[in-house]
Design a protein around this motif. Structure first.
Motif, PDB file in Angstrom:
ATOM      1  N   SER A 190       0.750  -1.075  -0.058  1.00 34.64           N
ATOM      2  CA  SER A 190      -0.143   0.072  -0.076  1.00 34.64           C
ATOM      3  C   SER A 190       0.946   1.276   0.016  1.00 34.64           C
ATOM      4  N   ALA A 191       1.839   1.173   0.812  1.00 30.81           N
ATOM      5  CA  ALA A 191       2.922   2.358   0.780  1.00 30.81           C
ATOM      6  C   ALA A 191       3.761   2.660  -0.511  1.00 30.81           C
ATOM      7  N   LEU A 192       3.923   1.411  -1.298  1.00 34.18           N
ATOM      8  CA  LEU A 192       4.593   1.483  -2.454  1.00 34.18           C
ATOM      9  C   LEU A 192       3.577   1.950  -3.668  1.00 34.18           C
ATOM     10  N   GLY A 193       2.149   1.865  -3.328  1.00 37.25           N
ATOM     11  CA  GLY A 193       1.131   2.170  -4.219  1.00 37.25           C
ATOM     12  C   GLY A 193       1.022   3.715  -4.060  1.00 37.25           C
ATOM     13  N   LEU A 194       1.025   4.189  -2.939  1.00 39.21           N
ATOM     14  CA  LEU A 194       1.141   5.821  -2.528  1.00 39.21           C
ATOM     15  C   LEU A 194       2.206   6.283  -3.277  1.00 39.21           C
ATOM     16  N   GLY A 195       3.407   5.771  -3.092  1.00 37.38           N
ATOM     17  CA  GLY A 195       4.746   6.121  -3.978  1.00 37.38           C
ATOM     18  C   GLY A 195       4.574   6.138  -5.479  1.00 37.38           C
ATOM     19  N   ARG A 196       3.662   5.187  -6.084  1.00 29.84           N
ATOM     20  CA  ARG A 196       3.680   4.993  -7.484  1.00 29.84           C
ATOM     21  C   ARG A 196       2.577   6.170  -7.823  1.00 29.84           C
ATOM     22  N   ALA A 197       1.515   6.384  -6.998  1.00 27.93           N
ATOM     23  CA  ALA A 197       0.752   7.278  -7.390  1.00 27.93           C
ATOM     24  C   ALA A 197       1.178   8.751  -7.230  1.00 27.93           C
ATOM     25  N   LEU A 198       2.058   8.866  -6.472  1.00 25.56           N
ATOM     26  CA  LEU A 198       2.642  10.337  -6.324  1.00 25.56           C
ATOM     27  C   LEU A 198       3.968  10.680  -7.224  1.00 25.56           C
ATOM     28  N   SER A 199       4.405   9.595  -7.629  1.00 23.92           N
ATOM     29  CA  SER A 199       5.507   9.674  -8.803  1.00 23.92           C
ATOM     30  C   SER A 199       5.377  10.425  -9.914  1.00 23.92           C
ATOM     31  N   THR A 200       6.528  11.061 -10.575  1.00 22.35           N
ATOM     32  CA  THR A 200       6.229  11.830 -11.800  1.00 22.35           C
ATOM     33  C   THR A 200       6.643  11.239 -12.937  1.00 22.35           C
ATOM     34  N   ASP A 201       7.276   9.985 -12.749  1.00 20.13           N
ATOM     35  CA  ASP A 201       8.281   9.467 -13.896  1.00 20.13           C
ATOM     36  C   ASP A 201       7.450   7.891 -14.159  1.00 20.13           C
ATOM     37  N   PRO A 202       7.070   7.825 -15.522  1.00 18.03           N
ATOM     38  CA  PRO A 202       6.749   6.459 -16.001  1.00 18.03           C
ATOM     39  C   PRO A 202       7.390   5.154 -15.720  1.00 18.03           C
ATOM     40  N   ARG A 203       8.759   5.380 -15.574  1.00 21.39           N
ATOM     41  CA  ARG A 203       9.485   4.156 -15.272  1.00 21.39           C
ATOM     42  C   ARG A 203       9.478   3.774 -13.786  1.00 21.39           C
ATOM     43  N   THR A 204       9.430   4.879 -12.981  1.00 26.17           N
ATOM     44  CA  THR A 204       9.235   4.637 -11.562  1.00 26.17           C
ATOM     45  C   THR A 204       7.853   3.847 -11.218  1.00 26.17           C
ATOM     46  N   ARG A 205       6.950   4.281 -12.032  1.00 21.57           N
ATOM     47  CA  ARG A 205       5.642   3.650 -11.744  1.00 21.57           C
ATOM     48  C   ARG A 205       5.602   2.405 -12.472  1.00 21.57           C
ATOM     49  N   GLU A 206       6.283   1.953 -13.304  1.00 19.63           N
ATOM     50  CA  GLU A 206       6.367   0.634 -13.961  1.00 19.63           C
ATOM     51  C   GLU A 206       7.089  -0.433 -12.974  1.00 19.63           C
ATOM     52  N   ILE A 207       8.353   0.132 -12.444  1.00 19.26           N
ATOM     53  CA  ILE A 207       8.963  -0.843 -11.462  1.00 19.26           C
ATOM     54  C   ILE A 207       8.120  -0.998 -10.385  1.00 19.26           C
ATOM     55  N   ALA A 208       7.615   0.142  -9.740  1.00 17.36           N
ATOM     56  CA  ALA A 208       6.707  -0.064  -8.612  1.00 17.36           C
ATOM     57  C   ALA A 208       5.458  -1.061  -8.487  1.00 17.36           C
ATOM     58  N   ILE A 209       4.905  -0.808  -9.980  1.00 15.06           N
ATOM     59  CA  ILE A 209       3.711  -2.083  -9.853  1.00 15.06           C
ATOM     60  C   ILE A 209       4.191  -3.552 -10.017  1.00 15.06           C
ATOM     61  N   ASP A 210       5.337  -3.609 -10.654  1.00 14.21           N
ATOM     62  CA  ASP A 210       6.105  -4.964 -10.942  1.00 14.21           C
ATOM     63  C   ASP A 210       6.282  -5.540  -9.353  1.00 14.21           C
ATOM     64  N   ILE A 211       6.721  -4.662  -8.776  1.00 12.43           N
ATOM     65  CA  ILE A 211       7.162  -5.040  -7.172  1.00 12.43           C
ATOM     66  C   ILE A 211       5.964  -5.235  -6.606  1.00 12.43           C
ATOM     67  N   GLN A 212       4.820  -4.259  -6.429  1.00  9.43           N
ATOM     68  CA  GLN A 212       3.587  -4.581  -5.847  1.00  9.43           C
ATOM     69  C   GLN A 212       3.143  -5.920  -6.139  1.00  9.43           C
ATOM     70  N   ARG A 213       3.081  -6.096  -7.331  1.00 10.19           N
ATOM     71  CA  ARG A 213       2.564  -7.596  -7.902  1.00 10.19           C
ATOM     72  C   ARG A 213       3.361  -8.712  -7.366  1.00 10.19           C
ATOM     73  N   ARG A 214       4.718  -8.762  -6.998  1.00  6.90           N
ATOM     74  CA  ARG A 214       5.354  -9.687  -6.389  1.00  6.90           C
ATOM     75  C   ARG A 214       5.348  -9.750  -4.952  1.00  6.90           C
ATOM     76  N   LEU A 215       4.823  -8.550  -4.464  1.00 10.00           N
ATOM     77  CA  LEU A 215       4.583  -8.526  -2.937  1.00 10.00           C
ATOM     78  C   LEU A 215       3.298  -9.410  -2.836  1.00 10.00           C
ATOM     79  N   TYR A 216       2.275  -9.193  -3.608  1.00  9.26           N
ATOM     80  CA  TYR A 216       1.003  -9.745  -3.330  1.00  9.26           C
ATOM     81  C   TYR A 216       1.182 -11.106  -3.339  1.00  9.26           C
ATOM     82  N   LEU A 217       2.111 -11.701  -4.306  1.00  6.42           N
ATOM     83  CA  LEU A 217       2.184 -13.128  -4.051  1.00  6.42           C
ATOM     84  C   LEU A 217       3.036 -13.411  -2.857  1.00  6.42           C
ATOM     85  N   ILE A 218       3.871 -12.734  -2.491  1.00  8.33           N
ATOM     86  CA  ILE A 218       4.492 -13.032  -1.020  1.00  8.33           C
ATOM     87  C   ILE A 218       3.699 -13.082   0.010  1.00  8.33           C
TER      88      ILE A 218
END
Length: 190
Positions: A39-67
């Motif tokens: 959830s904290a990473l989702g906030l970071g993704r939502a507040l980020s200004t860069d598409p690459r930041t958002r892309e990496i963040a969502i990939d990490i979030q997906r793995r965290l969900y599986l963890i």
């Protein structure tokens, strides 16, 4: 139809594969901390200004969900293969770290979080993942089988989020705020 079941009103929760345990047991503490980190990473993704930041963040979030799912499996039950974190997941984080450090070299001093809204939220996610890592290690210490790559993943994810926060500051056009303690720590280590 409501999304609640009332089954947890007694302070217990159901594990994947069956069985109930208290909500303050180390197992829900660990996967709950992972949920907070996502959830904290989702906030970071939502507040980020860069598409690459958002892309990496969502990939990490997906793995965290599986963890979270991996850690929620009842003891003695097989962990589904698609839940399992592997070495390739850790390798992906290391690849992102190398990429981000090339684009935004890390400072050689301690940094105070808060250079930009996105980087501040990413630093919050980083510290939350660190806590999730500690909770997961604690869970393993209580005898729960925890995949070694899961611990490695959480450790690397927090490092990648540090790099991602510095990259996000760079993309937002702000300099990281250095801590004066960095110089004192460097001097003490010599």
């Amino acid at each position: 139809m409501p999304h609640y079941t009332r089954s947890g009103d007694d302070g217990s929760t159901t594990l994947w594969g069956g069985g109930r345990i208290p909500k303050d047991h180390p197992q829900p503490e660990a996967y709950g901390a992972i949920d907070e980190a996502s959830s904290a990473l989702g906030l970071g993704r939502a507040l980020s200004t860069d598409p690459r930041t958002r892309e990496i963040a969502i990939d990490i979030q997906r793995r965290l969900y599986l963890i979270m799912a991996e850690l929620a499996v009842a003891p003695g039950k097989p962990i589904p293969d698609d839940f399992t974190t592997g070495g390739d997941d850790v390798d992906q984080l290391e690849s992102w770290a190398a990429e981000l450090e090339r684009l935004a070299p890390p400072p050689n001093e301690f940094v105070l979080p808060g250079g930009s809204p996105g980087s501040a939220a990413l630093d919050l996610a980083r510290t939350t993942i660190r806590r999730a890592e500690r909770e997961t290690v604690r869970l393993r210490g209580h005898g729960h089988p925890v995949n070694d790559d899961t611990i490695r993943y959480l450790n690397r994810a927090s490092s990648v989020l540090f790099d991602l926060a510095r990259y996000e500051e760079q993309q937002a056009g702000v300099d990281a705020i250095r801590s004066r303690a960095g110089n004192a720590v460097d001097a003490a280590q010599q």
